[in-house]
Design a protein around this motif. Structure first.
Motif, PDB file in Angstrom:
ATOM      1  N   THR A 232      -6.283  -5.947 -34.805  1.00 22.47           N
ATOM      2  CA  THR A 232      -7.615  -6.387 -34.395  1.00 22.47           C
ATOM      3  C   THR A 232      -8.246  -5.485 -33.341  1.00 22.47           C
ATOM      4  O   THR A 232      -9.380  -5.713 -32.936  1.00 22.47           O
ATOM      5  N   TRP A 233      -7.526  -4.477 -32.884  1.00 26.85           N
ATOM      6  CA  TRP A 233      -8.039  -3.589 -31.833  1.00 26.85           C
ATOM      7  C   TRP A 233      -9.118  -2.685 -32.407  1.00 26.85           C
ATOM      8  O   TRP A 233      -8.957  -2.173 -33.520  1.00 26.85           O
ATOM      9  N   PRO A 234     -10.248  -2.444 -31.711  1.00 27.04           N
ATOM     10  CA  PRO A 234     -10.556  -2.930 -30.360  1.00 27.04           C
ATOM     11  C   PRO A 234     -11.409  -4.196 -30.324  1.00 27.04           C
ATOM     12  O   PRO A 234     -11.931  -4.553 -29.264  1.00 27.04           O
ATOM     13  N   GLU A 235     -11.593  -4.853 -31.482  1.00 30.37           N
ATOM     14  CA  GLU A 235     -12.504  -5.997 -31.534  1.00 30.37           C
ATOM     15  C   GLU A 235     -12.121  -7.106 -30.562  1.00 30.37           C
ATOM     16  O   GLU A 235     -12.990  -7.831 -30.068  1.00 30.37           O
ATOM     17  N   GLU A 236     -10.835  -7.277 -30.288  1.00 31.67           N
ATOM     18  CA  GLU A 236     -10.410  -8.303 -29.331  1.00 31.67           C
ATOM     19  C   GLU A 236     -10.172  -7.756 -27.936  1.00 31.67           C
ATOM     20  O   GLU A 236      -9.766  -8.480 -27.033  1.00 31.67           O
ATOM     21  N   GLY A 237     -10.431  -6.442 -27.764  1.00 32.64           N
ATOM     22  CA  GLY A 237     -10.384  -5.864 -26.433  1.00 32.64           C
ATOM     23  C   GLY A 237      -9.001  -5.487 -25.938  1.00 32.64           C
ATOM     24  O   GLY A 237      -7.976  -5.844 -26.525  1.00 32.64           O
ATOM     25  N   GLU A 238      -8.995  -4.744 -24.852  1.00 35.90           N
ATOM     26  CA  GLU A 238      -7.771  -4.305 -24.172  1.00 35.90           C
ATOM     27  C   GLU A 238      -8.071  -4.189 -22.688  1.00 35.90           C
ATOM     28  O   GLU A 238      -9.129  -3.683 -22.300  1.00 35.90           O
ATOM     29  N   ILE A 239      -7.148  -4.652 -21.855  1.00 36.10           N
ATOM     30  CA  ILE A 239      -7.292  -4.585 -20.400  1.00 36.10           C
ATOM     31  C   ILE A 239      -6.103  -3.823 -19.834  1.00 36.10           C
ATOM     32  O   ILE A 239      -4.961  -4.291 -19.913  1.00 36.10           O
ATOM     33  N   ASP A 240      -6.349  -2.646 -19.261  1.00 35.48           N
ATOM     34  CA  ASP A 240      -5.285  -1.838 -18.666  1.00 35.48           C
ATOM     35  C   ASP A 240      -5.241  -2.100 -17.162  1.00 35.48           C
ATOM     36  O   ASP A 240      -6.173  -1.745 -16.436  1.00 35.48           O
ATOM     37  N   ILE A 241      -4.156  -2.700 -16.711  1.00 35.24           N
ATOM     38  CA  ILE A 241      -4.024  -3.114 -15.308  1.00 35.24           C
ATOM     39  C   ILE A 241      -3.307  -2.050 -14.487  1.00 35.24           C
ATOM     40  O   ILE A 241      -3.742  -1.695 -13.389  1.00 35.24           O
ATOM     41  N   ILE A 242      -2.195  -1.537 -15.002  1.00 36.32           N
ATOM     42  CA  ILE A 242      -1.470  -0.430 -14.378  1.00 36.32           C
ATOM     43  C   ILE A 242      -1.284   0.638 -15.445  1.00 36.32           C
ATOM     44  O   ILE A 242      -0.718   0.370 -16.506  1.00 36.32           O
ATOM     45  N   GLU A 243      -1.719   1.860 -15.156  1.00 37.64           N
ATOM     46  CA  GLU A 243      -1.593   2.905 -16.162  1.00 37.64           C
ATOM     47  C   GLU A 243      -1.805   4.281 -15.524  1.00 37.64           C
ATOM     48  O   GLU A 243      -2.603   4.447 -14.608  1.00 37.64           O
ATOM     49  N   GLY A 244      -1.088   5.257 -16.054  1.00 33.79           N
ATOM     50  CA  GLY A 244      -1.254   6.641 -15.623  1.00 33.79           C
ATOM     51  C   GLY A 244      -0.279   7.527 -16.373  1.00 33.79           C
ATOM     52  O   GLY A 244       0.610   7.032 -17.074  1.00 33.79           O
ATOM     53  N   VAL A 245      -0.462   8.823 -16.239  1.00 35.34           N
ATOM     54  CA  VAL A 245       0.421   9.766 -16.936  1.00 35.34           C
ATOM     55  C   VAL A 245       0.857  10.876 -15.997  1.00 35.34           C
ATOM     56  O   VAL A 245       0.213  11.155 -14.983  1.00 35.34           O
ATOM     57  N   HIS A 246       1.984  11.494 -16.365  1.00 34.28           N
ATOM     58  CA  HIS A 246       2.478  12.699 -15.693  1.00 34.28           C
ATOM     59  C   HIS A 246       2.650  12.491 -14.186  1.00 34.28           C
ATOM     60  O   HIS A 246       3.337  11.569 -13.766  1.00 34.28           O
ATOM     61  N   THR A 247       2.029  13.328 -13.389  1.00 34.91           N
ATOM     62  CA  THR A 247       2.232  13.329 -11.939  1.00 34.91           C
ATOM     63  C   THR A 247       1.230  12.455 -11.194  1.00 34.91           C
ATOM     64  O   THR A 247       1.139  12.518  -9.963  1.00 34.91           O
TER      65      THR A 247
END
Length: 323
Positions: free
Chosen positions: A128-143
């Protein structure tokens, strides 16, 4: 009438104090009971990461999940080369949620290491993505040591970002918004250099709280020494917490339409749609290997501190909200 007058006065008092709108603890996932609320996702990574998500039995056998009476931890394989993707864990909550307050007390998380992409987030489902949405609370990459918070939606959702302590980087939450990198969504970077990865671990971690209502989504970060007393006592009052790191409101988003029921997710992936795409733009990582996949495959010990150590994950609801 005289008999019911005290009751009417009590109800009036409760409304005036906002007591009927107070948050009530619904779930408390912690320690040895943490996994009671989750399932192990062991299918191909929807974000195309260089990862092999393990089943519960395999993750347990390889020592990638552990728990004590007070903490739960999940990590990645840091012993073996991984030509087909590094073994890791991805948890999905058994329950789905519609609005509420979601609180994660994290003592440590994967360090800011080239190749890694750890996240705590919510979504409806891959289908169903993205029709039902997504909430990123903690996220990051690499350094990265600064947390990236974002929303990803179908067309028609944008924010102003006004009232955020963090830096507003993008305002259109639509994954294919013109003038934005593909799937950037609407993003806000934390104002704290200790909000993610190695920086977070250096201060003994802290608490992230995400409040989702019919009109906004807000995210707070509290370092270990400044967690609100009301939150510690399970009577949270977000109105008293001051300016959130991210205030996703304004700008014309219908939150009732943009977000459906959400599942909580905690995972560590590698490379993939984000981390692999920016490998060559990170001087530190670029110097280590020709590609993200090459580095992750051949340097297992680099990920010996890619561990989540969680004190609890709690969910709170207000009366009359659909949980």
């Amino acid at each position: 009438m005289r008999d019911i007058l005290p009751v009417l006065l009590l109800i009036e008092g409760l409304f005036s104090q906002g007591a009927l709108g107070a948050y009530t603890l619904v779930d408390n996932f912690a320690g040895t009971s943490f996994l009671s609320g989750f399932t192990f996702f062991n299918e191909p990574d929807p974000t195309h990461g260089f990862v092999r998500y393990l089943s519960q039995s395999d993750a347990t056998a390889q020592g990638l999940v552990k728990s004590t009476t007070s903490q739960f931890s999940m990590t990645v394989d840091s012993k073996n080369k991984a030509p087909d993707g590094r073994a890791s864990v991805r948890l999905h909550s058994k329950k789905t949620y519609m609005k509420g307050l979601f609180v994660l007390d994290v003592e440590a998380m994967p360090t800011s290491t080239c190749g890694t992409w750890p996240s705590f987030w919510t979504w409806g489902s891959e289908k169903t993505w993205p029709e039902e949405g997504e909430i990123d609370i903690i996220e990051g990459v690499h350094t990265n040591t600064v947390n990236a918070m974002s929303l990803h939606t179908a067309d028609g959702c944008s924010i102003s970002g006004i009232g955020s302590a963090g830096t507003v980087n993008t305002k259109n939450c639509f994954i294919n918004a013109p003038g934005q990198i593909s799937n950037a969504g609407c993003g806000i970077g934390s104002s704290s250099p200790f909000s993610f990865g190695t920086g977070l671990n250096a201060i003994g971690g802290g608490v992230y709280a995400m409040e989702w209502t019919s009109t906004s989504i807000k995210i707070w970060f509290f370092p270990r020494d400044s967690i609100p007393v009301d939150l510690k006592n399970n009577i949270p009052n977000p109105a008293s917490w001051g300016t959130p790191q991210a205030n996703f409101e304004g700008g014309g988003c219908n939150y009732e339409k943009a977000f459906g029921r959400q599942r909580l997710v905690i995972n560590t992936t590698f490379c993939g749609d984000w981390a692999a795409a920016v490998w060559t733009s990170n001087p530190t990582c670029k110097a280590l290997a020709a590609s993200c996949n090459d580095y992750v495959a051949n340097n297992p010990t680099a990920f010996r501190n890619s561990t989540w150590t969680i004190n609890y994950l709690k969910t709170f609801q207000q009366p009359y909200t659909n949980i």
